[in-house]
Design a protein around this motif. Structure first.
Motif, PDB file in Angstrom:
ATOM      1  N   HIS A 117       0.833  -1.196   0.000  1.00 57.27           N
ATOM      2  CA  HIS A 117       0.000   0.000   0.000  1.00 57.27           C
ATOM      3  C   HIS A 117       0.868   1.247   0.000  1.00 57.27           C
ATOM      4  N   HIS A 118       0.801   2.030  -1.069  1.00 55.34           N
ATOM      5  CA  HIS A 118       1.596   3.240  -1.266  1.00 55.34           C
ATOM      6  C   HIS A 118       3.088   2.957  -1.400  1.00 55.34           C
ATOM      7  N   VAL A 119       3.473   1.718  -1.674  1.00 54.79           N
ATOM      8  CA  VAL A 119       4.891   1.390  -1.853  1.00 54.79           C
ATOM      9  C   VAL A 119       5.283   1.539  -3.315  1.00 54.79           C
ATOM     10  N   CYS A 120       4.600   0.799  -4.191  1.00 52.36           N
ATOM     11  CA  CYS A 120       4.890   0.832  -5.620  1.00 52.36           C
ATOM     12  C   CYS A 120       3.557   0.818  -6.358  1.00 52.36           C
ATOM     13  N   ARG A 121       3.230   1.904  -7.022  1.00 52.85           N
ATOM     14  CA  ARG A 121       1.910   2.048  -7.636  1.00 52.85           C
ATOM     15  C   ARG A 121       2.048   2.393  -9.113  1.00 52.85           C
ATOM     16  N   ILE A 122       1.291   1.671  -9.956  1.00 52.42           N
ATOM     17  CA  ILE A 122       1.244   1.956 -11.387  1.00 52.42           C
ATOM     18  C   ILE A 122      -0.088   2.631 -11.680  1.00 52.42           C
ATOM     19  N   ARG A 123      -0.032   3.907 -12.006  1.00 55.22           N
ATOM     20  CA  ARG A 123      -1.253   4.650 -12.321  1.00 55.22           C
ATOM     21  C   ARG A 123      -1.440   4.691 -13.825  1.00 55.22           C
ATOM     22  N   LEU A 124      -2.629   4.273 -14.261  1.00 60.00           N
ATOM     23  CA  LEU A 124      -2.944   4.236 -15.685  1.00 60.00           C
ATOM     24  C   LEU A 124      -3.773   5.449 -16.078  1.00 60.00           C
ATOM     25  N   THR A 125      -3.417   6.081 -17.202  1.00 62.09           N
ATOM     26  CA  THR A 125      -4.178   7.202 -17.727  1.00 62.09           C
ATOM     27  C   THR A 125      -4.371   7.002 -19.228  1.00 62.09           C
ATOM     28  N   HIS A 135       4.809   6.406  -1.231  1.00 57.72           N
ATOM     29  CA  HIS A 135       3.622   7.241  -1.050  1.00 57.72           C
ATOM     30  C   HIS A 135       3.426   8.219  -2.205  1.00 57.72           C
ATOM     31  N   GLU A 136       3.687   7.744  -3.417  1.00 56.61           N
ATOM     32  CA  GLU A 136       3.483   8.497  -4.642  1.00 56.61           C
ATOM     33  C   GLU A 136       4.272   9.814  -4.651  1.00 56.61           C
ATOM     34  N   SER A 137       5.413   9.818  -3.962  1.00 55.53           N
ATOM     35  CA  SER A 137       6.224  11.029  -3.909  1.00 55.53           C
ATOM     36  C   SER A 137       7.283  11.081  -5.009  1.00 55.53           C
ATOM     37  N   VAL A 138       7.561   9.932  -5.632  1.00 54.74           N
ATOM     38  CA  VAL A 138       8.608   9.857  -6.651  1.00 54.74           C
ATOM     39  C   VAL A 138       8.117   9.052  -7.843  1.00 54.74           C
ATOM     40  N   LYS A 139       8.282   9.591  -9.035  1.00 56.08           N
ATOM     41  CA  LYS A 139       8.000   8.828 -10.251  1.00 56.08           C
ATOM     42  C   LYS A 139       9.283   8.101 -10.635  1.00 56.08           C
ATOM     43  N   VAL A 140       9.209   6.774 -10.723  1.00 61.55           N
ATOM     44  CA  VAL A 140      10.409   5.975 -10.954  1.00 61.55           C
ATOM     45  C   VAL A 140      10.416   5.282 -12.320  1.00 61.55           C
ATOM     46  N   ALA A 141       9.312   5.333 -13.030  1.00 55.96           N
ATOM     47  CA  ALA A 141       9.243   4.783 -14.390  1.00 55.96           C
ATOM     48  C   ALA A 141       7.988   5.326 -15.060  1.00 55.96           C
ATOM     49  N   LYS A 161      12.312  -7.569  -5.835  1.00 51.26           N
ATOM     50  CA  LYS A 161      13.416  -8.214  -5.110  1.00 51.26           C
ATOM     51  C   LYS A 161      14.379  -7.137  -4.676  1.00 51.26           C
ATOM     52  N   GLY A 162      14.585  -7.020  -3.366  1.00 49.63           N
ATOM     53  CA  GLY A 162      15.426  -5.954  -2.854  1.00 49.63           C
ATOM     54  C   GLY A 162      14.839  -4.601  -3.222  1.00 49.63           C
ATOM     55  N   GLU A 163      15.657  -3.739  -3.788  1.00 54.99           N
ATOM     56  CA  GLU A 163      15.198  -2.406  -4.176  1.00 54.99           C
ATOM     57  C   GLU A 163      14.702  -2.358  -5.621  1.00 54.99           C
ATOM     58  N   GLU A 164      14.630  -3.516  -6.277  1.00 55.96           N
ATOM     59  CA  GLU A 164      14.287  -3.537  -7.695  1.00 55.96           C
ATOM     60  C   GLU A 164      12.873  -4.058  -7.939  1.00 55.96           C
ATOM     61  N   PHE A 165      12.255  -3.495  -8.970  1.00 56.49           N
ATOM     62  CA  PHE A 165      10.913  -3.888  -9.370  1.00 56.49           C
ATOM     63  C   PHE A 165      10.852  -3.915 -10.884  1.00 56.49           C
ATOM     64  N   VAL A 166      10.236  -4.955 -11.428  1.00 63.24           N
ATOM     65  CA  VAL A 166      10.040  -5.037 -12.874  1.00 63.24           C
ATOM     66  C   VAL A 166       8.677  -5.642 -13.140  1.00 63.24           C
ATOM     67  N   ILE A 167       7.977  -5.108 -14.134  1.00 64.40           N
ATOM     68  CA  ILE A 167       6.667  -5.657 -14.498  1.00 64.40           C
ATOM     69  C   ILE A 167       6.580  -5.742 -16.016  1.00 64.40           C
ATOM     70  N   GLN A 168       6.158  -6.916 -16.488  1.00 61.36           N
ATOM     71  CA  GLN A 168       5.963  -7.155 -17.916  1.00 61.36           C
ATOM     72  C   GLN A 168       4.465  -7.213 -18.213  1.00 61.36           C
ATOM     73  N   HIS A 179      14.015   1.601  -6.099  1.00 59.80           N
ATOM     74  CA  HIS A 179      13.832   2.582  -5.030  1.00 59.80           C
ATOM     75  C   HIS A 179      14.058   1.886  -3.688  1.00 59.80           C
ATOM     76  N   ALA A 180      14.630   2.617  -2.746  1.00 63.27           N
ATOM     77  CA  ALA A 180      14.951   2.040  -1.436  1.00 63.27           C
ATOM     78  C   ALA A 180      13.710   1.544  -0.706  1.00 63.27           C
ATOM     79  N   CYS A 181      12.558   2.177  -0.928  1.00 64.24           N
ATOM     80  CA  CYS A 181      11.356   1.792  -0.192  1.00 64.24           C
ATOM     81  C   CYS A 181      10.865   0.399  -0.579  1.00 64.24           C
ATOM     82  N   PHE A 182      11.257  -0.102  -1.756  1.00 65.54           N
ATOM     83  CA  PHE A 182      10.814  -1.431  -2.164  1.00 65.54           C
ATOM     84  C   PHE A 182      11.364  -2.522  -1.246  1.00 65.54           C
ATOM     85  N   ALA A 183      12.499  -2.257  -0.624  1.00 70.15           N
ATOM     86  CA  ALA A 183      13.144  -3.268   0.216  1.00 70.15           C
ATOM     87  C   ALA A 183      12.735  -3.176   1.677  1.00 70.15           C
TER      88      ALA A 183
END
Length: 246
Positions: A117-125, A135-141, A161-168, A179-183
């Motif tokens: 919750h508020h860690v890693c969010r993909i917003r679609l538009t 908490h939606e403070s940084v755009k990382v991709a 995994k750790g600080e890394e996130f990937v989605i296909q 991002h550090a918050c992912f870990a």
């Protein structure tokens, strides 16, 4: 016509099945659900948010907004958009799932898919997608290819995994972020795969499988990561005092 429809459905299913982990190695299956059995949801596995209404029907987990009676009693968190999360999702995970949003309207917040919750969010538009962290403070991709298309099924495989996130996304882009918050451990009650649909619309989930992961990353991950699109993180907002733990 029926044969053409069958071919299209078979192609979509094959495309989704072709998604394989890039970053993490799967360990144990934590949850596997195709929602074939209609009825009430298992609230140990799925947690409706903001009073929104969720049921298993037509082979999917389907959600709609909270009732007008519920909304009239609230001062915030009205449940205008169907929201649900899966608290059994490991903090570090592989997640394969399909999601669809129909009806309603896009807002500055929804629809979205999130992990923690508020860690890693993909917003679609309608113009594209952005991956927001902390908490939606940084755009990382971001991706202009991945857009909000009402009624479209999105078939995805996400890994953290750790600080890394990937989605296909099947027949779509692959997004990478760090991002550090992912870990960081996710607060109790706020963990897991989650979605929020359009305001006043519906959201559906199907074919969800969650895995815990092994300590070692996938062989060749470093080379695969180098081939993915790069994005320089951008600060887009400030965390509230509550989000900072004050």
């Amino acid at each position: 016509m029926k044969n053409a429809l069958f071919v299209l459905l078979a192609a979509a299913a094959a495309s989704a099945a072709d998604l394989k982990p890039l970053l993490a190695q799967p360990d144990q299956v934590v949850l596997e659900n195709d929602f074939a059995q209609a009825g009430a949801i298992n609230k140990e596995q799925w947690g409706p948010r903001q009073g929104t209404q969720w049921v298993i029907e037509d082979g999917v987990l389907r959600g709609k907004p909270s009732t007008p009676e519920y909304q009239a009693k609230k001062k915030d968190h009205f449940g205008y958009e169907p929201r649900v999360s899966c608290p059994v999702t490991p903090a570090q995970f592989i997640a394969k799932f399909s999601v669809r949003f129909t009806g309603g309207s896009e807002t500055a917040v929804v629809p979205f898919i999130e992990f923690g919750h508020h860690v890693c969010r993909i917003r679609l538009t309608k113009d594209g997608a952005e991956v927001l962290a902390d908490h939606e403070s940084v755009k990382v991709a971001a991706s202009q290819e991945l857009k909000f298309e009402p009624g479209k099924w999105y078939h995805a495989l996400a890994e953290m995994k750790g600080e890394e996130f990937v989605i296909q996304f099947a027949d779509g882009p692959t997004l990478y972020a760090k991002h550090a918050c992912f870990a960081k451990p996710t607060p109790s009650g706020g963990s897991g795969l989650g979605i929020a649909g359009p305001k006043g619309g519906t959201a559906e989930l199907d074919d969800v499988t969650l895995w815990s992961i092994k300590a070692d990353e996938q062989p060749g991950w470093t080379a695969k990561r180098e081939a993915l699109p790069k994005f320089e993180p951008v600060e887009v907002g400030k965390k509230s005092a509550k989000a900072k733990g004050k």
